[in-house]
Structures are given as structure tokens and as C-alpha cells.
Design an enzyme around this catalytic site. Structure first.
Site, PDB file in Angstrom:
ATOM      1  N   HIS A   9       0.155   1.860  16.028  1.00 28.52           N
ATOM      2  CA  HIS A   9       0.009   0.685  16.924  1.00 28.52           C
ATOM      3  C   HIS A   9       1.162   0.643  17.934  1.00 28.52           C
ATOM      4  O   HIS A   9       1.938  -0.315  17.981  1.00 28.52           O
ATOM      5  CB  HIS A   9      -0.069  -0.612  16.113  1.00 28.52           C
ATOM      6  CG  HIS A   9      -1.285  -0.676  15.230  1.00 28.52           C
ATOM      7  ND1 HIS A   9      -2.554  -0.854  15.739  1.00 28.52           N
ATOM      8  CD2 HIS A   9      -1.427  -0.553  13.892  1.00 28.52           C
ATOM      9  CE1 HIS A   9      -3.436  -0.851  14.732  1.00 28.52           C
ATOM     10  NE2 HIS A   9      -2.776  -0.661  13.611  1.00 28.52           N
ATOM     11  N   GLU A  15      -5.152   4.806  13.869  1.00 27.02           N
ATOM     12  CA  GLU A  15      -6.036   3.879  14.585  1.00 27.02           C
ATOM     13  C   GLU A  15      -6.699   4.477  15.823  1.00 27.02           C
ATOM     14  O   GLU A  15      -7.596   3.858  16.388  1.00 27.02           O
ATOM     15  CB  GLU A  15      -5.289   2.585  14.970  1.00 27.02           C
ATOM     16  CG  GLU A  15      -4.238   2.720  16.058  1.00 27.02           C
ATOM     17  CD  GLU A  15      -2.865   3.138  15.526  1.00 27.02           C
ATOM     18  OE1 GLU A  15      -2.766   3.495  14.343  1.00 27.02           O
ATOM     19  OE2 GLU A  15      -1.895   3.115  16.316  1.00 27.02           O
ATOM     20  N   LYS A  59       2.114   2.193   7.129  1.00 26.18           N
ATOM     21  CA  LYS A  59       2.556   1.416   8.296  1.00 26.18           C
ATOM     22  C   LYS A  59       3.388   2.262   9.246  1.00 26.18           C
ATOM     23  O   LYS A  59       3.912   3.313   8.880  1.00 26.18           O
ATOM     24  CB  LYS A  59       3.411   0.212   7.838  1.00 26.18           C
ATOM     25  CG  LYS A  59       2.662  -0.788   6.998  1.00 26.18           C
ATOM     26  CD  LYS A  59       1.447  -1.345   7.692  1.00 26.18           C
ATOM     27  CE  LYS A  59       1.767  -2.377   8.743  1.00 26.18           C
ATOM     28  NZ  LYS A  59       0.527  -3.007   9.266  1.00 26.18           N
ATOM     29  N   TYR A 110      -0.594   4.719  10.428  1.00 30.64           N
ATOM     30  CA  TYR A 110      -0.875   3.747  11.491  1.00 30.64           C
ATOM     31  C   TYR A 110       0.376   3.626  12.356  1.00 30.64           C
ATOM     32  O   TYR A 110       1.493   3.569  11.833  1.00 30.64           O
ATOM     33  CB  TYR A 110      -1.174   2.358  10.900  1.00 30.64           C
ATOM     34  CG  TYR A 110      -2.524   2.223  10.255  1.00 30.64           C
ATOM     35  CD1 TYR A 110      -3.689   2.381  10.997  1.00 30.64           C
ATOM     36  CD2 TYR A 110      -2.648   1.911   8.904  1.00 30.64           C
ATOM     37  CE1 TYR A 110      -4.938   2.253  10.393  1.00 30.64           C
ATOM     38  CE2 TYR A 110      -3.896   1.792   8.301  1.00 30.64           C
ATOM     39  CZ  TYR A 110      -5.037   1.960   9.053  1.00 30.64           C
ATOM     40  OH  TYR A 110      -6.262   1.841   8.466  1.00 30.64           O
ATOM     41  N   ASP A 139      -5.430 -10.921  14.420  1.00 36.08           N
ATOM     42  CA  ASP A 139      -4.506  -9.839  14.791  1.00 36.08           C
ATOM     43  C   ASP A 139      -4.645  -9.466  16.265  1.00 36.08           C
ATOM     44  O   ASP A 139      -3.791  -8.779  16.818  1.00 36.08           O
ATOM     45  CB  ASP A 139      -4.688  -8.615  13.884  1.00 36.08           C
ATOM     46  CG  ASP A 139      -6.066  -8.000  14.002  1.00 36.08           C
ATOM     47  OD1 ASP A 139      -7.004  -8.701  14.415  1.00 36.08           O
ATOM     48  OD2 ASP A 139      -6.210  -6.805  13.696  1.00 36.08           O
ATOM     49  N   ARG A 197       0.845  -1.196   0.000  1.00 38.81           N
ATOM     50  CA  ARG A 197       0.000   0.000   0.000  1.00 38.81           C
ATOM     51  C   ARG A 197       0.886   1.253   0.000  1.00 38.81           C
ATOM     52  O   ARG A 197       2.098   1.164   0.191  1.00 38.81           O
ATOM     53  CB  ARG A 197      -0.902  -0.001   1.243  1.00 38.81           C
ATOM     54  CG  ARG A 197      -1.978  -1.079   1.202  1.00 38.81           C
ATOM     55  CD  ARG A 197      -2.739  -1.164   2.513  1.00 38.81           C
ATOM     56  NE  ARG A 197      -1.889  -1.658   3.592  1.00 38.81           N
ATOM     57  CZ  ARG A 197      -2.279  -1.756   4.864  1.00 38.81           C
ATOM     58  NH1 ARG A 197      -3.493  -1.399   5.219  1.00 38.81           N
ATOM     59  NH2 ARG A 197      -1.442  -2.219   5.769  1.00 38.81           N
TER      60      ARG A 197
END
Ligand SMILES: NC(=O)c1ccc[n+]([C@@H]2O[C@H](COP(=O)([O-])OP(=O)(O)OC[C@H]3O[C@@H](n4cnc5c(N)ncnc54)[C@H](O)[C@@H]3O)[C@@H](O)[C@H]2O)c1
Length: 372
Positions: free
Chosen positions: A96, A118, A75, A94, A270, A15
Site C-alpha cells: 500500500h 495488492e 503488512k 502487502y 479503509d 497474522r
């Protein structure tokens, strides 16, 4: 503002943070956009497409990170990327962070202002920048399940929709949230006999209205789960308890009661998965078998369809991205949903859940940004 989009470097990530269409929007707002050469290769967008949209192509990621006021990615930054971030720069991607102390340390050390897709919220209490990936995974789950059910893939050899005169396959969706809704839509579209199991009665009511009688809805109890799972040809695991590991709703013992050649697609893998027998797999080897039941447990399902996923992501990220480019820190200060997205600012963690998970003291985004 100068907006930069580097090529993603995480393993098997195809992506890209900005599509050419998104670039055109930023340019129309008066911003300069730098795109690393080849950044869009994974979605079939070449440098020419970005240039036609008004971007300037640069040779290396370093060119992007050094010159951009805001870096837009997909990412979380990798070590060589967070080393190039700096104070006064915005990072929009993102992240995380909670399970990732190393990256957190890297972002704190850089001084960057990092907005995590997120944790950006919306007025309905949802997570609008996470939802598109759940939509993709939910829809893909039925394609994966339908393939798994074919004999050559180890499955029972049953067609989801049946044919006139032959009953369709029975699909059970556990968890009727975003993933579950989109899985059910695809399964219904293919003519399967679909049941959604959820423990939220309001959500079951909503689903009943959406499908207007085309799916069965069942309240989630151990009894109900057993009954549905035993009779299913395909089970989709799509539960989420926010902030927690997925509950193991289908035990090893229950698995032995399932039909041989049935398929489970554990989308919740996940978060650890909702089948006791699940373990994460990859796109190159997506399935394994336990007790005659085929398990598909790919942890990054949207990665299989980077074109769809990138466009879906850009649709969700564009308006906040434009606000950030137009108004910088003021956009975050003035919009509580972007403030919820702020995770790190000038060396401090501004998201309480992340700080708690990693043993840091959080500072409220309002205090960090100096707004009332
Ligand atoms: N594998 C992948 O590539 C991928 C991609 C996107 C999302 N996901 C994962 O899919 C899962 C679902 O995501 P979502 O966006 O649909 O979440 P969601 O919050 O929209 O939906 C979760 C649903 O689970 C229900 N639920 C909770 N406990 C339950 C129980 N005991 N029995 C039945 N239902 C229960 C909730 O009521 C809710 O409706 C998450 O773990 C998410 O991280 C995985």
C-alpha cells in the site's frame, strides 16, 4: 532459495506471512525456510509446528532479513524492517505504497525487489491476493452487525433470522463486489431478508443467478438507496471505486430517516467509508452511535480473526510465492500478473499509480527487469 518469515511487528497484527503448511510446500520445492521464533504465535502455531514442517527457527528478525533471499510477510515493512532490506533480495507482502511516502523512500533506498500483494492481478481482471481479505471482512460484517443489533450493544434488539412466526431482519448490502457477496451469503445463511444494491447491472445479473432468488437486487440510485436504507435493520457499506475514495452514498440527512437502533457496518471505511457519518474505529472500541444508529467502522476487520485470515491469505499467496522462490526474477519477468505486482526494483518505482501518487517517474516492470 532461502525464504524468510519474520514475526509481524505492526501494532495489533497477529497474522503471519507463512503458515506451517506453506513452509512445508516451500521445503518440498527444495527451499530452505527461516522463521523467526514466535512468528506464528498469533495463529496458534508454535515454533515446533514450523520445525515439523521443515523450517529452521531463528532468534531475531535480523537473522531472517540478513540471511533470506526472499522475505514473506503480511503488512508493509516498518522503518526498522526496511532498514534491513537489501538489493538482490525479494520482498513479498502487502505494501500500500501510494499513501505512504516514507515507506516508499525506504524501499527505494534499500534497492530491494518488492512485490505488493495488492497489485498482483489474475486473468479475470481481479486482485486475487486482496480478495481473501474482502471475503473475510464481508463474512465478518454480518457477525458484527448481528452483535450490534442486540439490545445490550445499543441495537434494535432484533434477531437476523427471526423465528417461525416472526419476520427476519432486513439487511441491505450496498456494493455487491467481493465484500458484498460474502456478506450477503452469511446474511442469507442466517435467514435474513437481504437486498443488494449495486450500480453495475452485469454484477446484479450475476448476483441474481448466484442466489437464485434468495436476495433482492436493486440498481443503485439516490431514490433506491433512500428506500432501502430507511427500511433496513442492518446496512453493510461495501462499495469500491478503484483508486478513489469511497463515495458518501448515505448522507447525514439520510441517516435521520433510518430506524432507531439500526446498525451500519461500513466495511469501505479503509477507503474513507460510504456513510457521511463514519469514522475509522478499532477492535478495542469498534462502534459509536450517531442519531440513534450504531456505526461499526473497523478499518482492519480481518485482524479480528487472524487464524482464518492467515490461512486465507496463504492460500492466495502460495503459488506465486513458490514461483518466486523457484525462479527468482525470471518468475516476475515471465508472468504478467507478477509483473503487475512488482512495485519497486533496484531503487525505481515500477507501478505507475504509485509513482503518480507520490510524484516519482515510473519505469515499466519490463524495462526494469530487462525483458521484451
Ligand atoms: N474494513 C476492512 O477491514 C476491509 C477489508 C477488506 C476490504 N475492505 C474494503 O471493502 C470495500 C469493498 O471491497 P470489495 O473487494 O468488495 O470491492 P469490489 O470492487 O469487489 O466491489 C465493489 C462494488 O461496489 C460497487 N459500487 C461502486 N459504486 C457503487 C455505487 N455508487 N452504488 C452501489 N455500488 C457501487 C461496484 O459495482 C462493485 O460491485 C473496499 O473499500 C475495500 O477496501 C475493507
Amino acid at each position: 532459495m532461502r525464504v524468510g518469515c519474520p514475526k509481524e511487528i505492526k501494532n495489533h497484527e497477529y497474522r503471519v506471512g507463512l503458515t506451517p503448511a506453506a513452509v512445508r510446500e516451500y521445503v518440498a520445492h527444495g527451499h530452505e525456510v527461516l522463521v523467526e521464533t514466535g512468528a506464528g504465535a498469533g495463529i496458534g502455531a508454535d515454533d515446533g509446528a514450523y520445525q515439523a514442517a521443515g523450517a529452521r527457527i531463528v532468534a531475531t528478525a535480523r537473522d531472517v532479513f540478513e540471511k533470506a533471499d526472499m522475505v514473506v510477510k503480511v503488512k508493509e515493512p516498518q522503518p526498522q524492517e526496511w532498514a534491513m532490506l537489501r538489493e538482490g533480495q525479494l520482498l513479498y507482502t502487502y505494501l500500500h505504497l501510494a499513501p505512504d511516502p516514507e515507506q516508499t523512500k525506504g524501499l527505494i533506498g534499500s534497492g530491494v525487489t518488492a512485490i505488493a500483494y495488492e497489485t498482483v492481478t489474475d486473468d479475470r481482471g481481479g486482485l486475487p491476493l486482496l480478495a481473501p481479505m474482502s471475503e473475510v471482512a464481508g463474512r465478518l460484517a454480518i457477525q458484527a452487525g448481528a452483535t450490534g443489533l442486540q439490545k445490550a450493544h445499543g441495537g434494535r434488539g432484533i434477531l437476523l433470522g427471526g423465528v417461525p412466526g416472526v419476520l427476519p431482519a432486513k439487511v441491505t448490502v450496498i456494493g455487491g463486489g467481493v465484500v458484498g457477496l460474502h456478506a450477503a451469503k452469511m446474511a442469507v445463511g442466517l435467514g435474513a431478508d437481504v437486498t443488494i444494491v449495486d450500480r453495475s447491472l452485469p454484477r446484479l445479473r450475476q448476483l441474481d443467478d448466484i442466489f437464485n432468488g434468495r436476495v433482492h437486487t436493486v440498481y443503485s440510485t439516490i431514490d433506491a438507496l433512500e428506500q432501502e436504507v430507511f427500511s433496513a435493520d442492518l446496512v453493510i457499506g461495501a462499495v469500491l471505486i478503484p483508486g478513489a475514495a469511497a463515495p458518501k452514498l448515505v448522507t447525514r440527512e439520510m441517516l435521520s430517516g433510518m430506524k432507531k437502533g439500526a446498525v451500519i457496518v461500513d466495511v469501505a471505511i479503509d477507503q474513507g467509508g460510504c456513510f457521511e457519518t463514519s469514522h475509522a474505529t478499532t477492535h478495542s472500541e469498534p462502534t459509536f452511535e450517531v442519531d440513534g444508529v450504531i456505526h461499526y467502522c473497523v478499518a482492519n476487520m480481518p485482524g479480528a480473526v487472524p487464524i482464518t485470515s492467515t490461512h486465507a491469505l496463504n492460500n492466495a499467496t502460495l503459488s506465486h510465492g513458490l514461483a518466486l522462490a523457484d525462479r527468482g526474477l525470471r518468475a516476475i519477468a515471465e508472468d504478467r500478473h507478477l509483473r503487475n505486482g512488482l512495485n519497486v526494483h533496484k531503487g525505481r518505482i515500477t507501478n505507475k499509480a504509485v509513482a503518480d501518487a507520490l510524484g516519482y517517474d515510473a519505469i515499466a516492470p519490463e524495462a526494469a527487469l530487462n525483458v521484451a
